[in-house]
Design an enzyme around this catalytic site. Structure first.
Site, mmCIF file in Angstrom:
data_model
loop_
_atom_site.group_PDB
_atom_site.id
_atom_site.type_symbol
_atom_site.label_atom_id
_atom_site.label_comp_id
_atom_site.label_asym_id
_atom_site.label_seq_id
_atom_site.Cartn_x
_atom_site.Cartn_y
_atom_site.Cartn_z
ATOM 1 N N GLU A 1 33.703 -38.809 -27.427
ATOM 2 C CA GLU A 1 32.642 -39.210 -28.354
ATOM 3 C C GLU A 1 32.754 -38.511 -29.709
ATOM 4 O O GLU A 1 31.791 -38.010 -30.251
ATOM 5 C CB GLU A 1 31.256 -38.965 -27.757
ATOM 6 C CG GLU A 1 31.003 -39.768 -26.502
ATOM 7 C CD GLU A 1 29.619 -39.567 -25.940
ATOM 8 O OE1 GLU A 1 28.829 -40.522 -25.986
ATOM 9 O OE2 GLU A 1 29.332 -38.444 -25.452
ATOM 10 N N HIS A 2 33.987 -38.496 -30.245
ATOM 11 C CA HIS A 2 34.208 -37.937 -31.565
ATOM 12 C C HIS A 2 35.570 -38.387 -32.093
ATOM 13 O O HIS A 2 36.357 -38.967 -31.363
ATOM 14 C CB HIS A 2 34.097 -36.407 -31.560
ATOM 15 C CG HIS A 2 35.144 -35.702 -30.771
ATOM 16 N ND1 HIS A 2 35.077 -35.562 -29.405
ATOM 17 C CD2 HIS A 2 36.289 -35.092 -31.152
ATOM 18 C CE1 HIS A 2 36.134 -34.885 -28.982
ATOM 19 N NE2 HIS A 2 36.893 -34.598 -30.027
ATOM 20 N N ALA A 3 35.788 -38.099 -33.360
ATOM 21 C CA ALA A 3 37.076 -38.325 -34.011
ATOM 22 C C ALA A 3 37.482 -37.015 -34.666
ATOM 23 O O ALA A 3 36.658 -36.116 -34.842
ATOM 24 C CB ALA A 3 36.962 -39.429 -35.070
#
Length: 135
Positions: free
Chosen positions: A49-51
């Site tokens: 749930e991130h970049a």
């Protein structure tokens, strides 16, 4: 999805057990600076749930299975990782989520950089703004 690549590494099957192998200089899209293993994920939990702004990663499900999605702000791709000789390369500025971990799942992640929390984009709306896809 442009930039995201599925790698198949050699898998040697033997009556004594199987061996999945990859050579960093020969087969990896970057030289790893760090690794970590995600395991023991509760049923129903979502990880990732991130970049990353700069960091690249290669994800290999060493045991069990998981679902994985990647998103570049314009399109989304979803797959299952369930073989220890298959990895998904995630370049920087790609949103990644993984879920549906089997009880025995162990996700091995190789990263191109040491851990830096400032490299993470943890809000999807901020990610969309960063890639110019918000609207």
């Amino acid at each position: 999805m442009p930039g995201v690549v599925r790698y198949r590494f050699p898998w040697v099957r033997d009556p004594r057990g199987n061996l999945a192998v990859g050579e960093f200089e020969k087969e990896f899209p970057f030289r790893p600076q760090r690794y970590f293993i995600v395991s023991g994920v509760p049923s129903g939990a979502t990880r990732g749930e991130h970049a990353h702004k700069k960091c690249h990663q290669l994800l290999i499900c060493a045991q069990g299975q998981i679902r994985l999605s990647v998103d570049d702000g314009k399109s989304r791709f979803e797959t299952r990782l369930d073989q220890p000789n298959v990895g998904i390369y995630i370049p920087n500025m790609i949103w990644c989520e993984h879920w549906q971990y089997s009880a025995d799942a162990a996700l091995l992640v190789f990263a191109s950089q040491p851990y830096d929390p400032a490299d993470d984009i943890r809000e999807y709306s901020a990610f969309l703004n960063a890639v110019g896809a918000a609207g």
